[in-house]
Design an enzyme around this catalytic site. Structure first.
Site, PDB file in Angstrom:
ATOM      1  N   HIS A 242      -3.083 -11.089   0.265  1.00  0.00           N
ATOM      2  CA  HIS A 242      -2.975 -10.948   1.720  1.00  0.00           C
ATOM      3  C   HIS A 242      -3.534 -12.179   2.442  1.00  0.00           C
ATOM      4  CE1 HIS A 242      -2.480  -6.672   0.644  1.00  0.00           C
ATOM      5  NE2 HIS A 242      -1.834  -6.582   1.784  1.00  0.00           N
TER       6      HIS A 242
ATOM      7  N   GLU B  33      -5.781  -2.870  14.334  1.00  0.00           N
ATOM      8  CA  GLU B  33      -5.649  -3.254  15.736  1.00  0.00           C
ATOM      9  C   GLU B  33      -6.513  -2.375  16.638  1.00  0.00           C
ATOM     10  OE1 GLU B  33      -2.962  -2.246  13.812  1.00  0.00           O
ATOM     11  OE2 GLU B  33      -2.781  -4.340  13.194  1.00  0.00           O
TER      12      GLU B  33
ATOM     13  N   SER C 157       0.837  -1.202   0.000  1.00  0.00           N
ATOM     14  CA  SER C 157       0.000   0.000   0.000  1.00  0.00           C
ATOM     15  C   SER C 157       0.870   1.250   0.000  1.00  0.00           C
ATOM     16  CB  SER C 157      -0.885   0.043   1.251  1.00  0.00           C
ATOM     17  OG  SER C 157      -1.738  -1.059   1.278  1.00  0.00           O
TER      18      SER C 157
ATOM     19  N   ASN D 282       0.351   5.680   8.576  1.00  0.00           N
ATOM     20  CA  ASN D 282      -0.503   6.198   9.652  1.00  0.00           C
ATOM     21  C   ASN D 282       0.115   5.837  10.995  1.00  0.00           C
ATOM     22  OD1 ASN D 282      -1.737   3.405   8.557  1.00  0.00           O
ATOM     23  ND2 ASN D 282      -2.046   3.500  10.771  1.00  0.00           N
TER      24      ASN D 282
HETATM   25  I1  8IG Z   1      -1.407   0.967   5.434  1.00  0.00           I
HETATM   26  O1  8IG Z   1      -2.206   0.623  11.269  1.00  0.00           O
HETATM   27  C1  8IG Z   1      -1.688   0.061   7.143  1.00  0.00           C
HETATM   28  N1  8IG Z   1      -1.773  -1.244   7.197  1.00  0.00           N
HETATM   29  N2  8IG Z   1      -2.407  -3.919  10.911  1.00  0.00           N
HETATM   30  N3  8IG Z   1      -2.311  -1.619  11.098  1.00  0.00           N
HETATM   31  C2  8IG Z   1      -2.281  -2.743  10.345  1.00  0.00           C
HETATM   32  N4  8IG Z   1      -2.111  -2.723   9.038  1.00  0.00           N
HETATM   33  C3  8IG Z   1      -1.960  -1.519   8.469  1.00  0.00           C
HETATM   34  C4  8IG Z   1      -1.995  -0.332   9.183  1.00  0.00           C
HETATM   35  C5  8IG Z   1      -2.171  -0.389  10.568  1.00  0.00           C
HETATM   36  N5  8IG Z   1      -1.817   0.665   8.313  1.00  0.00           N
END
Ligand code: 8IG
Length: 270
Positions: A92, A191, A38, A233
């Site tokens: 995934h 999470e 991503s 993030n």
């Molecule tokens: I982009 O904050 C992305 N992928 N588990 N947690 C998880 N996967 C993610 C996150 C995240 N941000």
């Protein structure tokens, strides 16, 4: 149409995919594989000239991409005297197609000749100094899926799974690069704040939903692994804001030139 992956013999299925890949790309042997996570797609143009682009579904064992921002394509790119095999998408774990499907691209890349693989992802960060758009080298991982891509008594050593040689190479190119331990949760939900705190307590710095199973399969196949996370993030509870996928894509667009520059300078030296 494709038959689903043969879970009884995933290695020969990967060989079939590699054989078809060579036919479709006209490249007998590739050298380095990259998997784009991503936010990484905009960086791909810095790698070199695409000589072929195929749909993953044209190869045995691959099914259509499920996530927005992940195109279901594989590109063969010429970079100097190297042939790069770039997966613009990945399967995934949370898609529920099984661990064999998750690592089929990695095994195909190994059978296609690749001796090294760059696994990228977008993830949440636990350090508040990692603002969205910060790349972080993966130094090690904690696999919370409870699964392995390997079946049977094959006791693969994962010491230095994320090559210290390749991490050092990245830091030569960009000395400001930080590193951290990546924790793979099963997903597809993000999470809870308590789970993020747990990830920190057990030694994690990055949280995501990919990469660890692929890294294990790559090591099993004898490939050298470079893992790079793009913190898109702050992990839940570190940030006061709720998480959303659009934020992830935007962080990738904003960081594209830095990621492209990094990959463009590192990959030729792998
Ligand atoms: I982009 O904050 C992305 N992928 N588990 N947690 C998880 N996967 C993610 C996150 C995240 N941000």
């Amino acid at each position: 149409m494709n038959a689903p992956i043969d879970t009884a013999d995933p290695y020969s299925h990967a060989q079939d995919a590699a054989t078809r890949l060579a036919e479709l790309t006209g490249v007998d042997s590739h050298d380095v594989a990259l998997v784009l996570g991503s936010g990484w797609l905009p960086a791909v143009d810095a790698l070199g000239e695409a000589t072929a682009e195929i749909d993953t579904t044209d190869l045995p064992g691959f099914s259509a991409a499920a996530v927005a921002g992940h195109a279901g394509k594989i590109r063969s790119i010429r970079s100097g005297d190297r042939h790069l095999l770039v997966f613009l998408s990945r399967t995934h774990f949370y898609e529920g197609k099984g661990v064999e499907a998750v690592v089929h691209g990695v095994r195909t890349a190994a059978r296609a000749g690749c001796r090294a693989i760059v696994l990228t992802n977008g993830c949440g960060g636990l350090k508040d100094t990692w603002t969205p758009g910060t790349p972080v080298l993966i130094s090690d991982h904690i696999n919370l899926t409870g699964r392995s891509p390997i079946v049977g008594p094959r006791f693969v050593d994962l010491t230095d799974l994320y090559s210290s040689r390749l991490r050092a190479l990245c830091r030569e190119v960009d000395p400001s690069l930080d590193e951290g331990v990546y924790v793979q949760f099963p997903g597809p939900h993000y999470e809870t704040p308590a789970e993020v705190r747990m990830a920190g307590i057990i030694g994690g710095h990055l949280v995501g939903m990919s990469t660890t199973l692929e890294a294990i399969a790559a090591r099993e196949a004898g490939m050298e692994v470079l893992g790079i996370s793009l913190v898109t993030n702050l992990a839940a509870g570190i940030s006061t804001q709720p998480l959303n996928h659009e934020e992830v894509l935007e962080a990738g667009r904003a960081a594209a030139s830095r990621m492209g520059d990094l990959l463009g300078r590192v990959v030729p030296r792998i």
